[in-house]
Design a protein around this motif. Structure first.
Motif, PDB file in Angstrom:
ATOM      1  N   ALA A  52       3.462   2.744  -1.316  1.00  0.00           N
ATOM      2  CA  ALA A  52       2.875   2.427  -0.006  1.00  0.00           C
ATOM      3  C   ALA A  52       3.571   3.228   1.086  1.00  0.00           C
ATOM      4  O   ALA A  52       2.924   3.818   1.957  1.00  0.00           O
ATOM      5  CB  ALA A  52       2.999   0.928   0.281  1.00  0.00           C
ATOM      6  N   ALA A  53       4.908   3.279   1.004  1.00  0.00           N
ATOM      7  CA  ALA A  53       5.657   3.988   2.037  1.00  0.00           C
ATOM      8  C   ALA A  53       5.306   5.473   2.038  1.00  0.00           C
ATOM      9  O   ALA A  53       5.134   6.087   3.095  1.00  0.00           O
ATOM     10  CB  ALA A  53       7.157   3.783   1.830  1.00  0.00           C
ATOM     11  N   PHE A  88       2.468   6.909   0.968  1.00  0.00           N
ATOM     12  CA  PHE A  88       1.110   7.070   1.489  1.00  0.00           C
ATOM     13  C   PHE A  88       1.077   6.904   3.008  1.00  0.00           C
ATOM     14  O   PHE A  88       0.471   7.696   3.728  1.00  0.00           O
ATOM     15  CB  PHE A  88       0.187   6.052   0.810  1.00  0.00           C
ATOM     16  CG  PHE A  88      -1.199   6.014   1.376  1.00  0.00           C
ATOM     17  CD1 PHE A  88      -1.978   7.161   1.431  1.00  0.00           C
ATOM     18  CD2 PHE A  88      -1.743   4.820   1.857  1.00  0.00           C
ATOM     19  CE1 PHE A  88      -3.269   7.130   1.945  1.00  0.00           C
ATOM     20  CE2 PHE A  88      -3.026   4.784   2.377  1.00  0.00           C
ATOM     21  CZ  PHE A  88      -3.784   5.945   2.415  1.00  0.00           C
ATOM     22  N   ILE A  89       1.750   5.883   3.495  1.00  0.00           N
ATOM     23  CA  ILE A  89       1.661   5.577   4.928  1.00  0.00           C
ATOM     24  C   ILE A  89       2.440   6.589   5.759  1.00  0.00           C
ATOM     25  O   ILE A  89       2.011   6.977   6.842  1.00  0.00           O
ATOM     26  CB  ILE A  89       2.134   4.127   5.188  1.00  0.00           C
ATOM     27  CG1 ILE A  89       1.081   3.159   4.645  1.00  0.00           C
ATOM     28  CG2 ILE A  89       2.374   3.874   6.664  1.00  0.00           C
ATOM     29  CD1 ILE A  89       1.469   1.714   4.660  1.00  0.00           C
ATOM     30  N   LEU A 143       3.611   9.779   4.750  1.00  0.00           N
ATOM     31  CA  LEU A 143       3.479  11.207   4.466  1.00  0.00           C
ATOM     32  C   LEU A 143       2.991  12.012   5.681  1.00  0.00           C
ATOM     33  O   LEU A 143       3.663  12.953   6.106  1.00  0.00           O
ATOM     34  CB  LEU A 143       2.549  11.411   3.262  1.00  0.00           C
ATOM     35  CG  LEU A 143       2.206  12.868   2.929  1.00  0.00           C
ATOM     36  CD1 LEU A 143       3.444  13.608   2.437  1.00  0.00           C
ATOM     37  CD2 LEU A 143       1.112  12.947   1.862  1.00  0.00           C
ATOM     38  N   LEU A 167       6.504  -0.691   7.783  1.00  0.00           N
ATOM     39  CA  LEU A 167       5.395  -0.162   7.001  1.00  0.00           C
ATOM     40  C   LEU A 167       4.155   0.094   7.839  1.00  0.00           C
ATOM     41  O   LEU A 167       3.361   0.967   7.514  1.00  0.00           O
ATOM     42  CB  LEU A 167       5.046  -1.135   5.864  1.00  0.00           C
ATOM     43  CG  LEU A 167       5.731  -0.892   4.538  1.00  0.00           C
ATOM     44  CD1 LEU A 167       5.263  -1.897   3.501  1.00  0.00           C
ATOM     45  CD2 LEU A 167       5.474   0.525   4.025  1.00  0.00           C
ATOM     46  N   HIS A 213      -6.066   5.053   5.321  1.00  0.00           N
ATOM     47  CA  HIS A 213      -4.683   5.077   5.804  1.00  0.00           C
ATOM     48  C   HIS A 213      -4.500   4.108   6.959  1.00  0.00           C
ATOM     49  O   HIS A 213      -3.586   3.286   6.978  1.00  0.00           O
ATOM     50  CB  HIS A 213      -4.351   6.507   6.248  1.00  0.00           C
ATOM     51  CG  HIS A 213      -2.959   6.683   6.748  1.00  0.00           C
ATOM     52  ND1 HIS A 213      -2.678   7.098   8.017  1.00  0.00           N
ATOM     53  CD2 HIS A 213      -1.757   6.483   6.157  1.00  0.00           C
ATOM     54  CE1 HIS A 213      -1.380   7.170   8.189  1.00  0.00           C
ATOM     55  NE2 HIS A 213      -0.792   6.800   7.069  1.00  0.00           N
TER      56      HIS A 213
END
Lengths: 262, 293
Positions: A17-18, A20-21, A23, B118, B172
């Motif tokens: 997740a990190a 993907f978020i 990048l 996050l 995203h």
């Protein structure tokens, strides 16, 4: 924590997740310091020249101030109007309450594009010029529901005792509102203001449709996009991100303080 | 709204102040939101030629929407609905595991910090976020460079200007939004329910399928609805990442505003867009309980 297969899987989910978020954001920030002409690998060394170039760009710096001005003033107005509406509706129950709530929350369900176009047409018919003022009016429209909802959710019965005490001690309605309710509500007001300012600061479509000569930052960035990838855009993007994060952290701290203070 | 027993919500004094306090906000919304929408609905029923209103009370614009150029606008609508549905489903699939791990596998004191971290990019400028995906996807982007470096591609590979790029940019953004709503819902589910199920012999999978997942659906529904509404009305992401090879409805609307200043047609198309959102709301309404999130 128990160390089982689940822990490894959980860690993998968070890492994926990190990546993907973050990048695109990491690339954006890293290559804003690129000592070269294109913001992609290889990284040719650390340089602040693109920040320098961005800050020397008059259109960008003017747009930066325009954005800040619109964000601050429109959020201030949205917060005041939203708080007043929440106060009135929370303390006085009438059969009109439901209708007022629905009206105030309605803009949240409509696309910014449609809100902006409606305002553009209405302003054109009324002979009002495209300007930062028009943009600000639009931003109050989109932020009012949020400011109202944040204040409304926090205006509970727990402040009523204080308000009554103030009234019993002889405070007038405005004194009670300004000297008792507003200070108690300060964290919510701050959160509503910070959230509104962040959204206004970033808003593109309404600003694009309603401004002409003086434009806001997202509109200038939009026009710079036509020339493709450039480290200068990365630098501007990083600056905008930094401001948003600062506003967000301010709001977060306010909310934390409220939760701790009960 | 919390109420303390015995204390009515209403204060005694200041009836005038209280009665008028909501007025400015309501007037503002009426003047700058409801009035423009009504104007738009009205304009969508007119026909203009060379700056003159030549027809009032006509459905010509809606006819144009349906038939123009062999149905290009209708296709834009279909593209919009397809892309939005794909984005909504994918975003839920990406966000759910993240929210689940945060809510149940991360120690309580780290949850809030990790959540804020996050979703930090959620707050970056919308235009900039789409641009930053170009750093990944475009011909000069890192995927193209990586493929060439590994010898998997001979020349530059441009992944921008495709539906896939639009979907990726949207997922995203909305995966972060959904992580927030689903997490908020998951942490509200009492642990005793799950423990009771486990004590009664349910396997972890059964606990998830029969207890956790059904109880978390309100958070999923709210997030999915927000995703649908925001994605179908967005112009920025499809314009930057999808380009104009395949138009989505907001892009088609902007073309009418920008290129031809055909406000009646643009208004009619906006009305169609609002109708789709209203329809989605009516389909979703039973499952939307905002107070649970």
């Amino acid at each position: 924590m128990r160390f089982r297969g689940g822990t490894v899987a959980s860690a993998l989910v968070l890492i994926a997740a990190a990546i993907f978020i973050f990048l695109p954001v990491v690339l954006l920030v890293q290559f804003s310091f690129q000592d070269g002409l294109v913001p992609v690998p290889p990284f040719k060394g650390f340089s602040l020249r693109w920040y320098e170039k961005a800050l020397e760009n008059r259109r960008l710096t003017e747009a930066l101030w325009n954005s800040a001005l619109v964000a601050l003033l429109s959020s201030l107005l949205a917060t005041i109007l939203g708080f007043l509406a929440a106060y009135g509706l929370a303390r006085r129950r009438t059969r009109w309450n439901r209708l007022a709530e629905l009206t105030l929350m309605a803009p949240i369900t409509v696309s910014y594009l449609i809100i902006g176009m409606g305002l553009l047409m209405t302003f054109t018919m009324a002979g009002i010029q495209k300007s930062l003022l028009a943009v600000g009016i639009g931003h109050v429209v989109i932020n009012l529901p949020l400011a109202f909802a944040i204040c409304y959710a926090q205006l509970g019965a727990h402040q009523v005792a204080y308000e009554r005490a103030a009234e019993d001690l002889g405070a007038g309605p405005w004194q009670t509102l300004l000297l008792v309710t507003v200070p108690i509500m300060a964290p919510s007001l701050g959160a509503a203001f910070a959230l509104s300012a962040t959204l206004s600061w970033d808003e593109f479509v309404i600003a694009f449709l309603l401004s002409r000569f003086d434009v806001t930052l997202p509109v200038v960035i939009w026009s710079m996009l036509r020339s493709g990838l450039s480290p200068e855009l990365n630098a501007v993007g990083t600056l905008v991100f930094a401001v948003s994060v600062a506003a967000l952290l301010a709001a977060e701290l306010l909310i934390f303080r409220r939760q701790r203070g009960g | 709204m919390r109420t303390i027993a015995g204390l009515p919500m209403t204060t005694r004094a200041a009836p005038r102040l209280l009665a008028w306090a909501p007025a400015p906000a309501v007037i503002w919304t009426a003047l700058f939101f409801i009035l423009p929408l009504l104007a738009m609905a009205l304009v969508s029923l007119t026909r203009r030629e060379r700056g003159q209103t030549v027809d009032l009370w006509t459905f010509a614009n809606y006819g144009t929407f349906l038939t123009q150029g062999g149905g290009v606008f209708l296709e834009a609508l279909r593209n919009s609905i397809e892309v939005t549905l794909i984005v909504t489903v994918l975003s839920v699939l990406v966000a759910y595991p993240i929210a689940y791990v945060l809510a149940y596998r991360v120690p309580a004191r780290w949850q809030r910090v990790l959540l804020v971290l996050l979703v930090l990019p959620f707050w970056t400028s919308y235009v900039i976020r789409s641009y930053s995906w170009l750093l990944v996807l475009s011909e000069k982007g890192i995927i193209s460079l990586a493929l060439q470096g590994l010898g998997l591609a001979d020349g530059p590979v441009g992944l921008g200007n495709t539906r896939g790029a639009t979907v990726l940019g949207f997922v995203h953004f909305f995966a972060m939004l959904l992580t927030l709503t689903i997490y908020a819902n998951l942490v509200q589910i009492r642990e005793s329910y799950r423990r009771a199920a486990a004590d009664l012999g349910a396997s972890p999978l059964q606990v998830f399928l029969r207890i956790t997942m059904p109880l978390s659906l309100p958070g999923v529904a709210v997030g999915a609805f927000l995703t649908f509404v925001l994605a179908i009305g967005d112009y920025v992401t499809p314009q930057i990442l999808g380009g104009s090879r395949e138009l989505l409805l907001p892009q088609a609307i902007m073309l009418q505003v920008g290129r031809t200043a055909d406000f009646p047609l643009a208004s009619a198309m906006s009305m169609v867009l609002m109708a789709v959102v209203t329809l989605a709301y009516l389909l979703f309404a039973r499952h939307l309980r905002m107070d649970r999130v």
